[in-house]
Design a protein around this motif. Structure first.
Motif, PDB file in Angstrom:
ATOM      1  N   GLU A   1       0.810  -1.214   0.000  1.00 51.70           N
ATOM      2  CA  GLU A   1       0.000   0.000   0.000  1.00 51.70           C
ATOM      3  C   GLU A   1       0.848   1.271   0.000  1.00 51.70           C
ATOM      4  OE1 GLU A   1      -3.584  -0.058  -0.238  1.00 51.70           O
ATOM      5  OE2 GLU A   1      -2.790  -1.986  -0.930  1.00 51.70           O
ATOM      6  N   LEU A   2       1.939   1.248   0.746  1.00 49.14           N
ATOM      7  CA  LEU A   2       2.822   2.411   0.783  1.00 49.14           C
ATOM      8  C   LEU A   2       3.401   2.701  -0.598  1.00 49.14           C
ATOM      9  CD1 LEU A   2       4.170   4.470   2.789  1.00 49.14           C
ATOM     10  CD2 LEU A   2       6.137   2.913   2.791  1.00 49.14           C
ATOM     11  N   LEU A   3       3.857   1.665  -1.274  1.00 50.78           N
ATOM     12  CA  LEU A   3       4.428   1.860  -2.604  1.00 50.78           C
ATOM     13  C   LEU A   3       3.382   2.384  -3.577  1.00 50.78           C
ATOM     14  CD1 LEU A   3       6.725  -1.283  -2.846  1.00 50.78           C
ATOM     15  CD2 LEU A   3       7.431   1.097  -2.523  1.00 50.78           C
ATOM     16  N   PHE A   4       2.149   1.900  -3.468  1.00 51.23           N
ATOM     17  CA  PHE A   4       1.095   2.430  -4.346  1.00 51.23           C
ATOM     18  C   PHE A   4       0.858   3.909  -4.062  1.00 51.23           C
ATOM     19  CE2 PHE A   4      -3.146   3.794  -5.321  1.00 51.23           C
ATOM     20  CZ  PHE A   4      -3.322   3.345  -6.624  1.00 51.23           C
ATOM     21  N   ARG A   5       0.728   4.245  -2.780  1.00 52.53           N
ATOM     22  CA  ARG A   5       0.419   5.631  -2.409  1.00 52.53           C
ATOM     23  C   ARG A   5       1.486   6.603  -2.881  1.00 52.53           C
ATOM     24  NH1 ARG A   5      -3.245   6.486   2.149  1.00 52.53           N
ATOM     25  NH2 ARG A   5      -1.837   8.126   2.904  1.00 52.53           N
ATOM     26  N   HIS A   6       2.710   6.102  -3.112  1.00 55.96           N
ATOM     27  CA  HIS A   6       3.798   6.979  -3.548  1.00 55.96           C
ATOM     28  C   HIS A   6       4.244   6.691  -4.973  1.00 55.96           C
ATOM     29  CE1 HIS A   6       4.349   9.013   0.313  1.00 55.96           C
ATOM     30  NE2 HIS A   6       3.796   7.913   0.781  1.00 55.96           N
TER      31      HIS A   6
ATOM     32  N   ALA B   1       2.653 -10.803  -8.106  1.00 52.32           N
ATOM     33  CA  ALA B   1       3.741 -11.717  -8.443  1.00 52.32           C
ATOM     34  C   ALA B   1       4.484 -12.041  -7.158  1.00 52.32           C
ATOM     35  CB  ALA B   1       4.685 -11.097  -9.477  1.00 52.32           C
ATOM     36  N   GLU B   2       5.318 -13.071  -7.212  1.00 53.94           N
ATOM     37  CA  GLU B   2       6.117 -13.414  -6.041  1.00 53.94           C
ATOM     38  C   GLU B   2       7.410 -12.605  -6.051  1.00 53.94           C
ATOM     39  OE1 GLU B   2       8.415 -17.328  -4.865  1.00 53.94           O
ATOM     40  OE2 GLU B   2       6.264 -17.582  -4.485  1.00 53.94           O
ATOM     41  N   LEU B   3       7.681 -11.960  -4.938  1.00 53.13           N
ATOM     42  CA  LEU B   3       8.895 -11.159  -4.791  1.00 53.13           C
ATOM     43  C   LEU B   3       9.556 -11.551  -3.478  1.00 53.13           C
ATOM     44  CD1 LEU B   3      10.792  -8.850  -5.590  1.00 53.13           C
ATOM     45  CD2 LEU B   3       9.186  -7.259  -4.502  1.00 53.13           C
ATOM     46  N   GLU B   4      10.718 -12.181  -3.568  1.00 61.07           N
ATOM     47  CA  GLU B   4      11.446 -12.666  -2.402  1.00 61.07           C
ATOM     48  C   GLU B   4      10.540 -13.511  -1.504  1.00 61.07           C
ATOM     49  OE1 GLU B   4      13.861  -9.835  -0.358  1.00 61.07           O
ATOM     50  OE2 GLU B   4      14.636  -8.928  -2.209  1.00 61.07           O
ATOM     51  N   ALA B   5       9.859 -14.457  -2.144  1.00 65.33           N
ATOM     52  CA  ALA B   5       9.049 -15.486  -1.469  1.00 65.33           C
ATOM     53  C   ALA B   5       7.747 -14.956  -0.886  1.00 65.33           C
ATOM     54  CB  ALA B   5       9.849 -16.205  -0.387  1.00 65.33           C
ATOM     55  N   ARG B   6       7.378 -13.709  -1.181  1.00 66.29           N
ATOM     56  CA  ARG B   6       6.092 -13.176  -0.735  1.00 66.29           C
ATOM     57  C   ARG B   6       5.384 -12.524  -1.911  1.00 66.29           C
ATOM     58  NH1 ARG B   6       5.582 -12.148   4.744  1.00 66.29           N
ATOM     59  NH2 ARG B   6       3.398 -11.799   4.215  1.00 66.29           N
ATOM     60  N   ASN B   7       4.067 -12.630  -1.953  1.00 66.44           N
ATOM     61  CA  ASN B   7       3.317 -11.999  -3.026  1.00 66.44           C
ATOM     62  C   ASN B   7       3.301 -10.492  -2.846  1.00 66.44           C
ATOM     63  OD1 ASN B   7       2.684 -14.422  -4.225  1.00 66.44           O
ATOM     64  ND2 ASN B   7       0.725 -14.629  -3.186  1.00 66.44           N
ATOM     65  N   VAL B   8       3.588  -9.792  -3.935  1.00 68.31           N
ATOM     66  CA  VAL B   8       3.504  -8.339  -3.933  1.00 68.31           C
ATOM     67  C   VAL B   8       2.392  -7.945  -4.906  1.00 68.31           C
ATOM     68  CG1 VAL B   8       5.195  -7.997  -5.803  1.00 68.31           C
ATOM     69  CG2 VAL B   8       4.839  -6.201  -4.090  1.00 68.31           C
ATOM     70  N   PHE B   9       1.737  -6.827  -4.635  1.00 68.76           N
ATOM     71  CA  PHE B   9       0.612  -6.363  -5.440  1.00 68.76           C
ATOM     72  C   PHE B   9       0.903  -4.931  -5.876  1.00 68.76           C
ATOM     73  CE2 PHE B   9      -0.757  -9.465  -2.372  1.00 68.76           C
ATOM     74  CZ  PHE B   9      -1.623 -10.290  -3.055  1.00 68.76           C
ATOM     75  N   TRP B  10       0.555  -4.606  -7.132  1.00 72.09           N
ATOM     76  CA  TRP B  10       0.815  -3.250  -7.620  1.00 72.09           C
ATOM     77  C   TRP B  10      -0.029  -2.939  -8.849  1.00 72.09           C
ATOM     78  CZ3 TRP B  10       3.448  -7.368  -9.390  1.00 72.09           C
ATOM     79  CH2 TRP B  10       3.876  -7.399 -10.716  1.00 72.09           C
ATOM     80  N   CYS B  11      -0.138  -1.648  -9.149  1.00 74.09           N
ATOM     81  CA  CYS B  11      -0.807  -1.182 -10.361  1.00 74.09           C
ATOM     82  C   CYS B  11       0.275  -0.775 -11.353  1.00 74.09           C
ATOM     83  CB  CYS B  11      -1.716   0.010 -10.060  1.00 74.09           C
ATOM     84  SG  CYS B  11      -2.365   0.794 -11.556  1.00 74.09           S
ATOM     85  N   PRO B  12       0.342  -1.421 -12.513  1.00 73.80           N
ATOM     86  CA  PRO B  12       1.426  -1.120 -13.459  1.00 73.80           C
ATOM     87  C   PRO B  12       1.300   0.271 -14.102  1.00 73.80           C
ATOM     88  CG  PRO B  12      -0.127  -2.686 -14.398  1.00 73.80           C
ATOM     89  CD  PRO B  12      -0.515  -2.531 -12.964  1.00 73.80           C
ATOM     90  N   THR B  13       0.157   0.926 -13.961  1.00 75.83           N
ATOM     91  CA  THR B  13       0.017   2.279 -14.498  1.00 75.83           C
ATOM     92  C   THR B  13       0.364   3.338 -13.459  1.00 75.83           C
ATOM     93  OG1 THR B  13      -1.695   1.587 -16.077  1.00 75.83           O
ATOM     94  CG2 THR B  13      -1.610   3.933 -15.509  1.00 75.83           C
ATOM     95  N   CYS B  14      -0.163   3.186 -12.255  1.00 68.25           N
ATOM     96  CA  CYS B  14       0.082   4.199 -11.221  1.00 68.25           C
ATOM     97  C   CYS B  14       1.485   4.108 -10.646  1.00 68.25           C
ATOM     98  CB  CYS B  14      -0.923   4.036 -10.083  1.00 68.25           C
ATOM     99  SG  CYS B  14      -2.631   4.452 -10.528  1.00 68.25           S
ATOM    100  N   GLN B  15       2.094   2.932 -10.700  1.00 69.09           N
ATOM    101  CA  GLN B  15       3.416   2.731 -10.105  1.00 69.09           C
ATOM    102  C   GLN B  15       4.437   2.492 -11.203  1.00 69.09           C
ATOM    103  OE1 GLN B  15       1.195  -0.047  -7.158  1.00 69.09           O
ATOM    104  NE2 GLN B  15       3.261   0.196  -6.307  1.00 69.09           N
ATOM    105  N   THR B  16       5.176   3.542 -11.529  1.00 68.33           N
ATOM    106  CA  THR B  16       6.090   3.447 -12.675  1.00 68.33           C
ATOM    107  C   THR B  16       7.525   3.505 -12.198  1.00 68.33           C
ATOM    108  OG1 THR B  16       5.943   5.851 -12.928  1.00 68.33           O
ATOM    109  CG2 THR B  16       4.429   4.517 -14.220  1.00 68.33           C
TER     110      THR B  16
END
Length: 264
Positions: free
Chosen positions: A167-172, A249-264
């Motif tokens: 969520e932090l990465l999305f917000r920024h 996708a899996e990132l370092e053995a944990r699922n990460v979630f993101w928006c490919p448009t908002c997070q560039t």
């Protein structure tokens, strides 16, 4: 796995209900029997947390160290408590309340030196007033690991779990796969400030609150019963802001979630 705000909330609750008074401690499961005997009947001087670690400081220098891990939980109830149900690792009984601990990864009695050893392995905790964000920034700015992996590394930042990370990465507007070396100081400062504020809300309200009001109810992507998040556990749903399909996708053995448009 409970994130840092949960442990800080527990520390405050235990300080309020058990602090500065003798506490009866038992281990119905018997896996913590020796440790329980060492602290039972002593005064709980204070309870505090660092990241995902909880510490109960008793008179005499004994400290109960708890890490909930994936499955650990405390259940609180007014006295008198019912007979223990299930695998209760530790039971605490105060003057008005009791609590049962089930399923922790760690439940042990240690001394102050061992607490220092635990803390030495951890990064700054955004919920602690003595936190130094520059310690985290130094590690992030010199690392080619992804920022998504670094934020989950407890040696970099203590208390951040998968929800706050995503969520932090999305917000920024930061792609979770961006290397730490490509995160600039202003971006990190903004994320740290936001993280402190979000986690304080988590302590106060007892839940993670990350979605701004304008992106919550009434947004095109809102569906009752779905997580109240921007991206966490919303893979396949439309982004609340731009409508792009949220990815995972899996990132370092944990699922990460993101928006490919908002997070560039």
């Amino acid at each position: 796995m409970p994130e840092g705000h949960t442990l800080h909330r527990l520390a405050r609750l235990h300080q309020s209900r058990f602090g500065r008074k003798p506490v009866i401690v038992t281990s119905p499961q018997q896996r913590f029997a020796e440790g329980a005997d060492a602290v039972s009947g002593r005064v709980l001087r204070r309870a505090d947390a660092w990241g995902k670690h909880l510490f109960h400081h008793y008179d005499g220098g004994h400290i109960v160290h708890v890490h909930l891990g994936l499955y650990g939980t405390f259940t609180e109830a007014p006295l008198p408590l019912d007979e223990p149900v299930g695998q209760v690792r530790m039971r605490m009984i105060g003057t008005e309340y009791g609590t049962d601990l089930r399923g922790p990864t760690v439940c042990e009695v240690i001394d102050a030196g061992a607490v220092d050893d635990v803390v030495a392995r951890l990064g700054p905790d955004p919920l602690r007033p003595d936190a130094d964000p520059q310690l985290a920034w130094k590690r992030i700015s010199k690392s080619r690991r992804t920022i998504g992996g670094l934020l989950m590394d407890q040696a970099v930042l203590a208390g951040v779990g998968n929800v706050y990370r995503s969520e932090l990465l999305f917000r920024h507007h930061v792609d979770p796969y961006r290397p730490g070396t490509r995160v600039d100081a202003d971006e990190f400062d903004a994320m740290w400030t936001d993280l402190v504020a979000l986690m304080k809300v988590g302590v106060r309200r007892g839940k993670i609150v990350v979605v701004r009001p304008e992106h919550d109810r009434g947004a095109p992507s809102y569906r009752p019963g779905r997580p109240r998040t921007y991206v966490y556990r919303r893979a396949g749903d439309a982004c609340r802001v731009c409508g792009t399909t949220v990815r995972t996708a899996e990132l370092e053995a944990r699922n990460v979630f993101w928006c490919p448009t908002c997070q560039t």
